[in-house]
Every structure is written in C-alpha cells, then in structure tokens.
Design a protein around this motif. Structure first.
Motif, mmCIF file in Angstrom:
data_model
loop_
_atom_site.group_PDB
_atom_site.id
_atom_site.type_symbol
_atom_site.label_atom_id
_atom_site.label_comp_id
_atom_site.label_asym_id
_atom_site.label_seq_id
_atom_site.Cartn_x
_atom_site.Cartn_y
_atom_site.Cartn_z
ATOM 1 N N LEU A 1 0.828 -1.210 0.000
ATOM 2 C CA LEU A 1 0.000 0.000 0.000
ATOM 3 C C LEU A 1 0.860 1.255 0.000
ATOM 4 O O LEU A 1 0.571 2.220 -0.716
ATOM 5 N N CYS A 2 1.919 1.248 0.802
ATOM 6 C CA CYS A 2 2.836 2.394 0.815
ATOM 7 C C CYS A 2 3.478 2.580 -0.555
ATOM 8 O O CYS A 2 3.647 3.702 -1.036
ATOM 9 N N ALA A 3 3.829 1.467 -1.187
ATOM 10 C CA ALA A 3 4.437 1.546 -2.509
ATOM 11 C C ALA A 3 3.460 2.121 -3.521
ATOM 12 O O ALA A 3 3.844 2.868 -4.421
ATOM 13 N N SER A 4 2.171 1.805 -3.372
ATOM 14 C CA SER A 4 1.173 2.282 -4.335
ATOM 15 C C SER A 4 1.031 3.793 -4.313
ATOM 16 O O SER A 4 0.613 4.401 -5.296
ATOM 17 N N VAL A 5 1.389 4.420 -3.160
ATOM 18 C CA VAL A 5 1.315 5.882 -3.072
ATOM 19 C C VAL A 5 2.694 6.507 -2.864
ATOM 20 O O VAL A 5 2.817 7.673 -2.514
ATOM 21 N N GLN A 6 3.750 5.687 -3.070
ATOM 22 C CA GLN A 6 5.129 6.171 -3.041
ATOM 23 C C GLN A 6 5.553 6.731 -1.687
ATOM 24 O O GLN A 6 6.255 7.742 -1.598
ATOM 25 N N ILE A 7 5.122 6.084 -0.613
ATOM 26 C CA ILE A 7 5.569 6.485 0.724
ATOM 27 C C ILE A 7 6.792 5.667 1.097
ATOM 28 O O ILE A 7 6.769 4.448 1.024
ATOM 29 N N ASP A 8 7.832 6.331 1.515
ATOM 30 C CA ASP A 8 9.069 5.681 1.928
ATOM 31 C C ASP A 8 9.041 5.486 3.437
ATOM 32 O O ASP A 8 9.018 6.446 4.192
ATOM 33 N N TYR A 9 9.032 4.219 3.883
ATOM 34 C CA TYR A 9 9.052 3.997 5.328
ATOM 35 C C TYR A 9 10.133 3.006 5.728
ATOM 36 O O TYR A 9 9.967 2.147 6.568
ATOM 37 N N ASP A 10 11.281 3.135 5.129
ATOM 38 C CA ASP A 10 12.425 2.288 5.470
ATOM 39 C C ASP A 10 12.723 2.271 6.964
ATOM 40 O O ASP A 10 13.055 1.253 7.539
ATOM 41 N N GLU A 11 12.647 3.417 7.593
ATOM 42 C CA GLU A 11 13.056 3.526 8.986
ATOM 43 C C GLU A 11 11.891 3.414 9.960
ATOM 44 O O GLU A 11 12.043 3.618 11.151
ATOM 45 N N ILE A 12 10.714 3.075 9.431
ATOM 46 C CA ILE A 12 9.540 3.131 10.296
ATOM 47 C C ILE A 12 9.394 1.905 11.174
ATOM 48 O O ILE A 12 9.227 2.011 12.380
ATOM 49 N N THR A 13 9.446 0.710 10.597
ATOM 50 C CA THR A 13 9.253 -0.486 11.392
ATOM 51 C C THR A 13 10.569 -1.003 11.930
ATOM 52 O O THR A 13 11.619 -0.799 11.330
ATOM 53 N N GLU A 14 10.499 -1.671 13.038
ATOM 54 C CA GLU A 14 11.688 -2.212 13.678
ATOM 55 C C GLU A 14 12.413 -3.139 12.710
ATOM 56 O O GLU A 14 11.802 -3.910 12.009
ATOM 57 N N ASN A 15 13.728 -3.050 12.665
ATOM 58 C CA ASN A 15 14.489 -3.826 11.693
ATOM 59 C C ASN A 15 15.652 -4.551 12.370
ATOM 60 O O ASN A 15 16.731 -4.648 11.835
ATOM 61 N N SER A 16 15.414 -5.038 13.579
ATOM 62 C CA SER A 16 16.474 -5.715 14.320
ATOM 63 C C SER A 16 16.590 -7.160 13.894
ATOM 64 O O SER A 16 15.700 -7.708 13.247
ATOM 65 N N ALA A 17 17.693 -7.796 14.258
ATOM 66 C CA ALA A 17 17.901 -9.199 13.918
ATOM 67 C C ALA A 17 16.808 -10.064 14.544
ATOM 68 O O ALA A 17 16.309 -11.010 13.926
ATOM 69 N N ALA A 18 16.407 -9.713 15.770
ATOM 70 C CA ALA A 18 15.374 -10.490 16.454
ATOM 71 C C ALA A 18 14.040 -10.390 15.719
ATOM 72 O O ALA A 18 13.271 -11.348 15.654
ATOM 73 N N TYR A 19 13.759 -9.211 15.169
ATOM 74 C CA TYR A 19 12.501 -8.968 14.466
ATOM 75 C C TYR A 19 12.389 -9.853 13.225
ATOM 76 O O TYR A 19 11.325 -10.370 12.903
ATOM 77 N N LEU A 20 13.516 -10.039 12.538
ATOM 78 C CA LEU A 20 13.516 -10.821 11.309
ATOM 79 C C LEU A 20 13.772 -12.304 11.535
ATOM 80 O O LEU A 20 13.481 -13.128 10.672
ATOM 81 N N ALA A 21 14.312 -12.650 12.694
ATOM 82 C CA ALA A 21 14.713 -14.033 12.948
ATOM 83 C C ALA A 21 13.543 -15.011 12.871
ATOM 84 O O ALA A 21 13.687 -16.127 12.369
ATOM 85 N N GLY A 22 12.387 -14.590 13.354
ATOM 86 C CA GLY A 22 11.217 -15.462 13.324
ATOM 87 C C GLY A 22 10.816 -15.831 11.909
ATOM 88 O O GLY A 22 10.445 -16.972 11.631
#
Length: 305
Positions: free
Chosen positions: A251-272
C-alpha cells in the motif's frame, strides 16, 4: 476442490526465490520494504503492467536503478536487441489445470460447475517462470522513462482517500493513545493521533498495517489467523504479522511512501521469519499472495483468482 502445487521444470523455483529472500533478511534487510524507486514501481515496459505479489518483491529488489523490463519477444518486436552478457530476471507465475476423479482434464467452467454440484475436482497448480531483461540491457529502443515527481502533500491526501474509501472498513477509534492495534472481536482499529508519530509516513504505514489485519475478519477475507487468533510468538501469529507488514508495504508503494526507517528492523525482528522461510520454501509465495489480497481488498480491487 483439492489443490496440488507442482514445479514443471528441473529448477526448484520455490527454493530459489526463498533463498533470495533469506539472503536479504540475513543482511538485515526486509525485502518487501520500500519496494519502489524514483521511477515508480517495477513494471513491464511494453505493457505497462505493474508486477504484483511475489513478483512485486522480486522485481523491485534487482540491482537495476530503473525497474522496467521486457521479454525477449517484446524486445524483438520493437526492433531492439539484448546487450551481450546481460543477465535475465525471473518472473514467476502459475498455470492452473483442473481434473476430475478419473484424471480427465476439465475446463475452468466445467470444473466450477462440478464443484458446485459437489463432485470431486482436482486443482493442479504448476509454478513456472519466464525471463525478462532490464531496459539498461536493451539496445536499439528509444525508451521514454520520466522520473516520478513526488509531492508529499499529494501522497498524504492519497493515503487518506485509501483509508476513507476502504470497502467494509472496520470501526476506527482512539481508545488507547499509546498503542496501534486491530481487535478482531470488536472489529475495530485503534490508532493514536498522527501528531504522536515521528512523521506522517510512519502514521500511514502503521495505519495500513492495522487495516491489513482487519481484512482477515470473517466478514471480509476470513483468514484463519484472524478468525482464530493465536498466541504472541506462535507461527500463525508470526504469519499474520508478516502478511500485514507486506500488505502495508504494498500500500505504501502504491502511493510512493518511503518507510524504510519506520518499522523495527532488528535481527530479532527478522529471525522469526527466517525460521519459517527455512522450514517451508513455499511460505513466501503464500504470504505474498495473501498480502496482495489484503492490499487489493483495502484498495477496493477484486483479487485475481
């Protein structure tokens, strides 16, 4: 109907795509985030078709700065040629066949009629791919590729419109100013005030995430993970969270919103998600397809069957 998925080539396409996702996640990158460039979303240059689902992720994460592609036949038809040494990119698709209990091939219409009549129908899905080449690797075609002109005010207005016009939208309230969540029981999205967020982009990305959860309600897409909620940290819970994040990204891509830094991006977040991907090579395909359905529902589009 009973559904089976098969690969028609010697290549294990499920594993190839999944391994690509795993490699990016292991580098600390969630590949479904910021899936666009200054030239807009990845698309087929000849048809202007914008890639969706798993192909939206794949085609927007290639090394090419201009995410426009063409097939070999399209290039030839326009009098172009492929630059020597160029590497093709893979576009994934599924072919669907229908068979009865006696293994006879059926038309889609006949299969649907038999299914309605309560007769056994097999649905066979064959994963396939075709190659496309980036415009940077094509010679002899005068490409016209203007950069996308982004205007923040227009982006935000478009986000408001998406939220306002969502079909069968859940109730939206602020009963807890310190948390954003979706309640399946109340069929309600709780959102803090936009002024509490670091940026408008952060607010809308979070809003889209919670609306994506709401599409799983029994009155909408009836996803099992929402209809029968699971405990925090469980596989169904993780699947639903990944789906909501991917749908928000679409949805963000459809309106060209950049939210790279918005959601948590830690190793623990992606590990699951890494654990699930490594256990099931088909998971990312299922998640991308369900996320696209959720995004399409919010946008008022009929999901492709």
């Amino acid at each position: 109907m009973t559904t089976q998925a098969k690969t028609t080539t010697q290549r294990d396409l499920y594993s190839e795509v999944t391994n690509k996702m795993i490699a990016m996640i292991e580098q600390g990158v969630a590949p479904w985030r910021r899936t666009w460039s200054q030239y807009g979303l990845a698309r087929n240059y000849a048809t202007r078709h914008i890639y969706t689902g798993i192909n939206m992720i794949l085609m927007n994460t290639t090394p090419h700065p201009i995410p426009y592609f063409m097939t070999f036949n399209q290039i030839q038809e326009q009098g172009g040629k492929i630059r020597k040494g160029s590497k093709a990119e893979m576009v994934i698709y599924f072919s669907v066949y229908y068979k009865d209990a006696q293994d006879n091939t059926l038309s889609k219409e006949k299969a649907a009629a038999m299914h309605r009549a309560g007769q056994e129908v097999q649905v066979l899905k064959f994963i396939k791919y075709y190659n496309v080449f980036n415009v940077a690797d094509i010679e002899g075609i005068p490409f016209d590729i203007p950069e996308v002109q982004l205007k923040p005010n227009e982006q935000i207005e478009e986000c408001d419109r998406i939220i306002r016009e969502m079909p069968q939208r859940p109730e939206i309230k602020t009963i807890n100013a310190n948390s954003a969540f979706y309640s399946p029981v109340a069929d309600m999205v709780n959102m803090p005030d936009i002024r509490q967020f670091d940026s408008p982009e952060a607010f809308y990305a979070t809003f889209f995430h919670e609306l994506a959860h709401s599409t799983g309600h029994a009155s909408r897409l009836a996803r099992e993970e929402v209809v029968t909620p699971s405990k925090f940290g469980s596989k169904p819970y993780s699947r639903e969270e990944l789906l909501a994040e991917m749908a928000a990204s679409f949805l963000c891509a459809s309106v060209q919103i950049d939210y790279d830094e918005i959601t948590e991006n830690s190793a623990a977040y992606l590990a699951g998600w890494l654990k699930v991907l490594k256990e099931d090579s088909r998971f990312i395909f299922k998640a991308a397809a369900e996320a696209q359905k959720a995004a399409d529902f919010i946008l008022g589009k009929r999901a492709e069957e």
